[in-house]
Design a protein around this motif. Sequence first.
Motif, short mmCIF file in Angstrom:
data_model
loop_
_atom_site.label_atom_id
_atom_site.label_comp_id
_atom_site.label_asym_id
_atom_site.label_seq_id
_atom_site.Cartn_x
_atom_site.Cartn_y
_atom_site.Cartn_z
N SER A 286 0.83 -1.30 -0.24
CA SER A 286 0.03 -0.24 -0.15
C SER A 286 1.11 1.46 -0.15
O SER A 286 2.09 1.39 0.11
CB SER A 286 -0.95 0.08 0.78
OG SER A 286 -0.20 0.25 2.50
N VAL A 287 0.24 2.39 -0.37
CA VAL A 287 1.40 3.53 -0.39
C VAL A 287 0.49 5.11 -0.36
O VAL A 287 -0.65 4.61 0.62
CB VAL A 287 1.22 3.95 -1.87
CG1 VAL A 287 2.54 2.70 -2.54
CG2 VAL A 287 0.44 4.07 -3.17
N LYS A 288 1.42 6.09 0.33
CA LYS A 288 0.53 6.65 0.17
C LYS A 288 -0.17 8.05 -0.09
O LYS A 288 -0.11 7.29 -1.54
CB LYS A 288 1.55 8.16 0.91
CG LYS A 288 1.91 7.72 2.07
CD LYS A 288 3.30 8.75 3.03
CE LYS A 288 3.95 8.05 3.86
NZ LYS A 288 5.27 9.33 4.02
N ARG A 339 15.06 -8.60 -5.47
CA ARG A 339 15.42 -8.76 -3.85
C ARG A 339 15.51 -7.10 -3.41
O ARG A 339 15.26 -6.85 -2.73
CB ARG A 339 16.63 -9.82 -3.07
CG ARG A 339 16.77 -9.54 -1.57
CD ARG A 339 17.66 -10.14 -0.98
NE ARG A 339 16.85 -11.48 -0.85
CZ ARG A 339 15.94 -12.10 -0.31
NH1 ARG A 339 15.40 -11.74 1.16
NH2 ARG A 339 15.25 -13.42 0.07
N LYS A 340 16.60 -6.49 -3.84
CA LYS A 340 17.44 -5.64 -4.42
C LYS A 340 15.50 -4.87 -4.15
O LYS A 340 15.67 -3.72 -4.02
CB LYS A 340 18.19 -4.71 -4.72
CG LYS A 340 18.78 -3.75 -4.92
CD LYS A 340 20.35 -2.93 -5.54
CE LYS A 340 20.73 -1.55 -5.35
NZ LYS A 340 19.65 -0.54 -4.84
N ALA A 341 15.45 -4.60 -5.54
CA ALA A 341 14.04 -3.89 -6.24
C ALA A 341 13.03 -3.64 -4.66
O ALA A 341 12.19 -2.56 -5.11
CB ALA A 341 13.78 -4.06 -7.65
N LYS A 346 9.80 -1.15 -0.42
CA LYS A 346 9.04 -1.64 0.99
C LYS A 346 10.10 0.17 1.83
O LYS A 346 8.89 0.54 2.36
CB LYS A 346 9.66 -2.85 1.43
CG LYS A 346 9.64 -3.24 3.42
CD LYS A 346 10.11 -4.22 3.41
CE LYS A 346 9.33 -4.82 4.53
NZ LYS A 346 9.98 -6.20 5.55
N GLU A 347 11.23 0.46 1.12
CA GLU A 347 11.45 1.81 1.91
C GLU A 347 10.28 2.93 1.29
O GLU A 347 9.53 4.15 2.68
CB GLU A 347 12.62 2.54 1.72
CG GLU A 347 13.58 1.33 2.29
CD GLU A 347 14.98 1.70 1.79
OE1 GLU A 347 14.99 3.13 1.21
OE2 GLU A 347 16.09 1.32 2.29
N ILE A 348 9.26 3.21 0.62
CA ILE A 348 8.61 3.88 0.20
C ILE A 348 7.11 3.92 0.26
O ILE A 348 6.44 4.78 0.75
CB ILE A 348 8.80 4.14 -1.78
CG1 ILE A 348 9.94 4.05 -2.08
CG2 ILE A 348 8.27 5.07 -1.91
CD1 ILE A 348 10.02 3.70 -3.13
#
Length: 367
Positions: A286-288, A339-341, A346-348
């Motif tokens: 989910s995103v803002k 994995r990196k993507a 996930k950070e966003i």
Amino acid sequence: MSENREINVSLEKLRGEIDKIDEEILELLNKRANIAIDIANIKKKTNLKFYSPERERIILERITKLNKGPFPNDALRVIFREIMSASLSLEEPLKVAYLGPEGTFTNLAAMRHFGSSAKYIPVDSIKAVFDETESGRVNYGVVPIENSNEGVVSYTLDMFMDYDLKISAEILLEVSHNLLSKSGEREKVKRIYSHPQATAQCRIWLEANMPNIPILESTSTARAAEIASQDEEAAAIASELAARIYDLQFVERHIEDNRNNYTRFLIISRDYPSKSSKDKTSILFSVKDRPGALYDVLLPFRKSKINLTKIESRPSKRRAWEYIFFVDMEGHIEDKKVRKAVEDVKEICLYLKHLGSYPVDEGIEKK
């Protein structure tokens, strides 16, 4: 007369050779079964998992690569799937929950993947499949996720938000619908039962061929077949397997409007398999609620040149106007770039969940 005698002699000789080969196959199958029992005993002593989907996959890939014909690889996969299913049942039958009742397309998909020797447990809802799998009462669950004509099964997507289960495999089944009744006579049909999705996939045929016959909703195509088996004036839109189970006759075969009619099913479990030669990874996030939020989330995949094969959105049902996105991508989570993507995304995100990485099903079977 002499020519016929020679033909009969040749036939008997060839049939004798086949009988001898069949006896050798039988002996080898039992030899294989005894080794499978020995493996089961070792697994019990060492507390290893009795079922290894990775091992099954390796066997099927190896056998099809070794095959030089003329025996077709598609048939070879089915045969070896059944051999492995029967061998596994000597150790401990797999328990598989599926959206029932018996004879549904989900039942067909499950049998295609696990073979006929697994123990199949029909349940009456997709939620019940998730419940049975999460509780450990079954080893695997099978649920529909999307149809090529009618789109995604939204309820299945919703369940992944509430359960901590993984996708361990996918099954693609080419679906063929049939009109079934006790007599097989179109003139006797006064009403037709089926699941709304099956009815929608046969809409044009029904309008052209049964224009004045009422279409009544049932909870599944198999339940429709069960109703038709108890009513001389009823027909059902259902599978060939349902026809056999409920002893129905064919009024008409293949009544689907689009012959390229595929349904994708997911196998859910408490874990996902290791890498194969060709994998798919599924996530939800989910995103803002802000301009450009989805673009920012998708950018890491673009930079890593990861092909996204599906994006689907659903209301989160937790807050107004908050959406959950479901994404399928090429590759396994153990792949560095995948994995990196995913970590960058996930950070966003407000929330991200890895649903599983599993082999792509490239074999399509029609039923």
